[in-house]
Design a protein around this motif. Sequence first.
Motif, PDB file in Angstrom:
ATOM      1  N   LEU A 320       0.812  -1.340  -0.111  1.00  0.00           N
ATOM      2  CA  LEU A 320       0.027   0.026  -0.005  1.00  0.00           C
ATOM      3  C   LEU A 320       0.871   1.233   0.326  1.00  0.00           C
ATOM      4  O   LEU A 320       0.478   2.313  -0.677  1.00  0.00           O
ATOM      5  N   ALA A 321       2.245   0.879   1.009  1.00  0.00           N
ATOM      6  CA  ALA A 321       2.850   2.734   0.973  1.00  0.00           C
ATOM      7  C   ALA A 321       3.435   2.993  -0.531  1.00  0.00           C
ATOM      8  O   ALA A 321       3.711   3.423  -0.841  1.00  0.00           O
ATOM      9  N   PHE A 322       3.764   1.343  -1.127  1.00  0.00           N
ATOM     10  CA  PHE A 322       4.427   1.683  -2.325  1.00  0.00           C
ATOM     11  C   PHE A 322       3.231   1.859  -3.694  1.00  0.00           C
ATOM     12  O   PHE A 322       4.336   3.325  -4.004  1.00  0.00           O
ATOM     13  N   HIS A 323       2.690   1.819  -3.502  1.00  0.00           N
ATOM     14  CA  HIS A 323       2.028   2.484  -4.442  1.00  0.00           C
ATOM     15  C   HIS A 323       0.853   3.535  -4.127  1.00  0.00           C
ATOM     16  O   HIS A 323       0.997   4.229  -4.705  1.00  0.00           O
ATOM     17  N   ALA A 324       1.014   3.601  -2.402  1.00  0.00           N
ATOM     18  CA  ALA A 324       0.034   5.182  -2.646  1.00  0.00           C
ATOM     19  C   ALA A 324       1.899   6.508  -3.417  1.00  0.00           C
ATOM     20  O   ALA A 324       1.729   7.287  -3.584  1.00  0.00           O
ATOM     21  N   ALA A 325       3.216   5.856  -2.845  1.00  0.00           N
ATOM     22  CA  ALA A 325       3.814   6.895  -3.443  1.00  0.00           C
ATOM     23  C   ALA A 325       3.619   7.570  -5.032  1.00  0.00           C
ATOM     24  O   ALA A 325       3.936   8.095  -5.202  1.00  0.00           O
ATOM     25  N   ARG A 326       4.280   6.307  -5.983  1.00  0.00           N
ATOM     26  CA  ARG A 326       3.715   6.049  -6.717  1.00  0.00           C
ATOM     27  C   ARG A 326       2.308   6.613  -7.497  1.00  0.00           C
ATOM     28  O   ARG A 326       2.370   7.793  -8.115  1.00  0.00           O
ATOM     29  N   ALA A 327       1.298   7.218  -6.336  1.00  0.00           N
ATOM     30  CA  ALA A 327      -0.208   7.524  -6.624  1.00  0.00           C
ATOM     31  C   ALA A 327       0.482   9.311  -6.758  1.00  0.00           C
ATOM     32  O   ALA A 327      -0.352  10.032  -7.251  1.00  0.00           O
ATOM     33  N   ARG A 328       0.937   9.484  -5.323  1.00  0.00           N
ATOM     34  CA  ARG A 328       1.394  10.825  -5.410  1.00  0.00           C
ATOM     35  C   ARG A 328       2.450  11.680  -6.124  1.00  0.00           C
ATOM     36  O   ARG A 328       3.461  12.361  -6.045  1.00  0.00           O
ATOM     37  N   GLY A 329       2.687  10.563  -7.205  1.00  0.00           N
ATOM     38  CA  GLY A 329       4.338  10.813  -8.205  1.00  0.00           C
ATOM     39  C   GLY A 329       5.121  10.995  -7.805  1.00  0.00           C
ATOM     40  O   GLY A 329       6.806  11.444  -7.998  1.00  0.00           O
ATOM     41  N   LEU A 330       6.000   9.971  -6.335  1.00  0.00           N
ATOM     42  CA  LEU A 330       6.483   9.772  -5.597  1.00  0.00           C
ATOM     43  C   LEU A 330       8.058   8.611  -6.071  1.00  0.00           C
ATOM     44  O   LEU A 330       7.334   7.633  -6.974  1.00  0.00           O
ATOM     45  N   ASP A 331       9.283   8.482  -5.828  1.00  0.00           N
ATOM     46  CA  ASP A 331       9.403   7.170  -6.647  1.00  0.00           C
ATOM     47  C   ASP A 331       9.916   7.081  -5.475  1.00  0.00           C
ATOM     48  O   ASP A 331      10.977   6.438  -4.105  1.00  0.00           O
ATOM     49  N   PRO A 332       9.247   5.097  -4.992  1.00  0.00           N
ATOM     50  CA  PRO A 332       9.034   4.862  -3.436  1.00  0.00           C
ATOM     51  C   PRO A 332      11.221   4.151  -2.894  1.00  0.00           C
ATOM     52  O   PRO A 332      11.720   4.061  -2.054  1.00  0.00           O
ATOM     53  N   ASP A 333      11.591   3.793  -4.781  1.00  0.00           N
ATOM     54  CA  ASP A 333      13.154   3.701  -4.635  1.00  0.00           C
ATOM     55  C   ASP A 333      14.425   5.149  -3.793  1.00  0.00           C
ATOM     56  O   ASP A 333      15.507   4.701  -3.449  1.00  0.00           O
ATOM     57  N   ARG A 334      13.420   6.453  -4.125  1.00  0.00           N
ATOM     58  CA  ARG A 334      14.449   7.214  -3.797  1.00  0.00           C
ATOM     59  C   ARG A 334      13.570   8.608  -2.889  1.00  0.00           C
ATOM     60  O   ARG A 334      13.052   9.189  -3.567  1.00  0.00           O
ATOM     61  N   PRO A 335      12.846   8.105  -1.633  1.00  0.00           N
ATOM     62  CA  PRO A 335      12.451   8.508  -1.114  1.00  0.00           C
ATOM     63  C   PRO A 335      12.943  10.181  -0.300  1.00  0.00           C
ATOM     64  O   PRO A 335      14.927   9.830  -0.341  1.00  0.00           O
ATOM     65  N   ARG A 336      12.762  10.958  -0.351  1.00  0.00           N
ATOM     66  CA  ARG A 336      13.218  12.670  -0.025  1.00  0.00           C
ATOM     67  C   ARG A 336      13.986  12.541   1.492  1.00  0.00           C
ATOM     68  O   ARG A 336      13.792  12.303   1.981  1.00  0.00           O
ATOM     69  N   GLY A 337      15.222  12.779   1.246  1.00  0.00           N
ATOM     70  CA  GLY A 337      15.661  12.892   1.806  1.00  0.00           C
ATOM     71  C   GLY A 337      16.182  11.983   3.057  1.00  0.00           C
ATOM     72  O   GLY A 337      16.891  12.497   4.335  1.00  0.00           O
ATOM     73  N   ILE A 338      16.482  11.101   3.160  1.00  0.00           N
ATOM     74  CA  ILE A 338      16.365   9.674   3.763  1.00  0.00           C
ATOM     75  C   ILE A 338      17.658   9.316   3.139  1.00  0.00           C
ATOM     76  O   ILE A 338      17.470   9.133   1.708  1.00  0.00           O
ATOM     77  N   ARG A 339      19.011   8.249   4.046  1.00  0.00           N
ATOM     78  CA  ARG A 339      19.612   7.659   3.479  1.00  0.00           C
ATOM     79  C   ARG A 339      19.558   6.143   3.753  1.00  0.00           C
ATOM     80  O   ARG A 339      17.951   6.059   5.378  1.00  0.00           O
ATOM     81  N   LYS A 340      20.337   5.025   4.028  1.00  0.00           N
ATOM     82  CA  LYS A 340      20.359   3.655   4.627  1.00  0.00           C
ATOM     83  C   LYS A 340      20.941   3.476   4.977  1.00  0.00           C
ATOM     84  O   LYS A 340      19.865   3.073   6.339  1.00  0.00           O
ATOM     85  N   ILE A 341      21.180   4.138   6.311  1.00  0.00           N
ATOM     86  CA  ILE A 341      21.945   3.615   7.461  1.00  0.00           C
ATOM     87  C   ILE A 341      22.169   5.608   7.807  1.00  0.00           C
ATOM     88  O   ILE A 341      22.692   5.726   7.879  1.00  0.00           O
ATOM     89  N   THR A 342      21.578   5.245   9.299  1.00  0.00           N
ATOM     90  CA  THR A 342      21.594   6.793   9.847  1.00  0.00           C
ATOM     91  C   THR A 342      21.860   6.050  11.309  1.00  0.00           C
ATOM     92  O   THR A 342      21.505   5.677  12.316  1.00  0.00           O
ATOM     93  N   GLU A 343      23.037   6.682  11.517  1.00  0.00           N
ATOM     94  CA  GLU A 343      24.053   6.880  13.030  1.00  0.00           C
ATOM     95  C   GLU A 343      23.713   7.773  13.527  1.00  0.00           C
ATOM     96  O   GLU A 343      23.067   9.420  13.390  1.00  0.00           O
ATOM     97  N   THR A 344      22.826   7.375  14.527  1.00  0.00           N
ATOM     98  CA  THR A 344      22.422   8.254  15.837  1.00  0.00           C
ATOM     99  C   THR A 344      23.153   8.517  17.471  1.00  0.00           C
ATOM    100  O   THR A 344      23.730   7.269  17.118  1.00  0.00           O
ATOM    101  N   ARG A 345      23.184   9.571  18.254  1.00  0.00           N
ATOM    102  CA  ARG A 345      24.048   9.050  19.386  1.00  0.00           C
ATOM    103  C   ARG A 345      23.053   9.112  20.640  1.00  0.00           C
ATOM    104  O   ARG A 345      22.531  10.495  20.362  1.00  0.00           O
TER     105      ARG A 345
END
Length: 345
Positions: A320-345
């Motif tokens: 549902l989230a995958f196709h919702a992104a497509r329905a909104r004209g977004l690329d689910p393979d390239r979500p905006r502003g985030i990266r695969k590994i996030t390191e927090t302290r």
Amino acid sequence: MTRAARSVLRAEIGEQPHVVARVLAREARRTAALAARLAKADVSWVLIAARGTSDNAARYAQYAFGIVHRLPVALAAPSLVTLYGREPRVKGALVIGISQSGRSPDVVETVAAARRAGAPTLAIVNDVESPLACASEWVLPLHAGVERSVAATKTYTAQLAAVALLVLSLGGRRKKDLDALAAIPERMDEALGVEPAAEAAAGAFARAQRAVVLARGLHYPTAWEIALKLKELALLLAEPYSAADFQHGPIAMAEKDLPVVLVSPRGSRPAREVEALGHELERRGSPVLAIGPRRRGALEVPRVPELLAPLVSILPGQLLAFHAARARGLDPDRPRGIRKITETR
């Protein structure tokens, strides 16, 4: 080849039955041995450190350990260690770190502090050479392979499978319980068949600005994970709620511009309550999409033992989230502003 077929994220959603089968096949014996050792450790509670999607696997562990073993489970606040220098008292605890990469310093340092204090520690992690794996006494690998998509899918269900395997191995659960777990990959494969319905349902999110995801009990962590995927992929302000808590005030938000996702698999204890809430929300004007029940417009999933249902019911939510992104004209393979590994302290 369709656009969905070319998507890295969609390919990894489809891999999940095979990944879970691999975790169960490769780790059943090791987990049984670990459970035997933990039985001698006089564990009276569990502390879990995690972030992001892995935190939702930790929420599942809260219910699984509580239902099967009546063990209280606390979710660690890793910042207490890294920002405030306050290491937790862990007497009687099994301390678990859950992570895809095993590289977030706050999760690693929380587990390392617990090990220094003498608590048994376990890493549930995809990278067995990661800092988290090195910091822990024991490691339960996820065997998910490289997860190339930014949004985690196959590592999440592998984490759920690892938690379920550990919970069912502790205390020598009956063979039929482990047999039911072994059958889950086939049920997951069946659940992927809802994709055409999920794609059609995603149209309800095309112009929405916000959404709510509701569930209760064992399915509450699934609501959190679906809401996270709607935020990451479709840029929707999607909030997860317990169906019980939602009735204590937030239900006032219900209206035609607030789509609601209900997670209510058949056979679950709160199913009737959650479905009744769905009818009330429809009466108030909210578009309601249900995952689980047999009703018109629902994303129906195979019926499995409730303890294991989150492994199955998350798949329609991911689709549902995958196709919702497509329905909104977004690329689910390239979500905006985030990266695969996030390191927090």
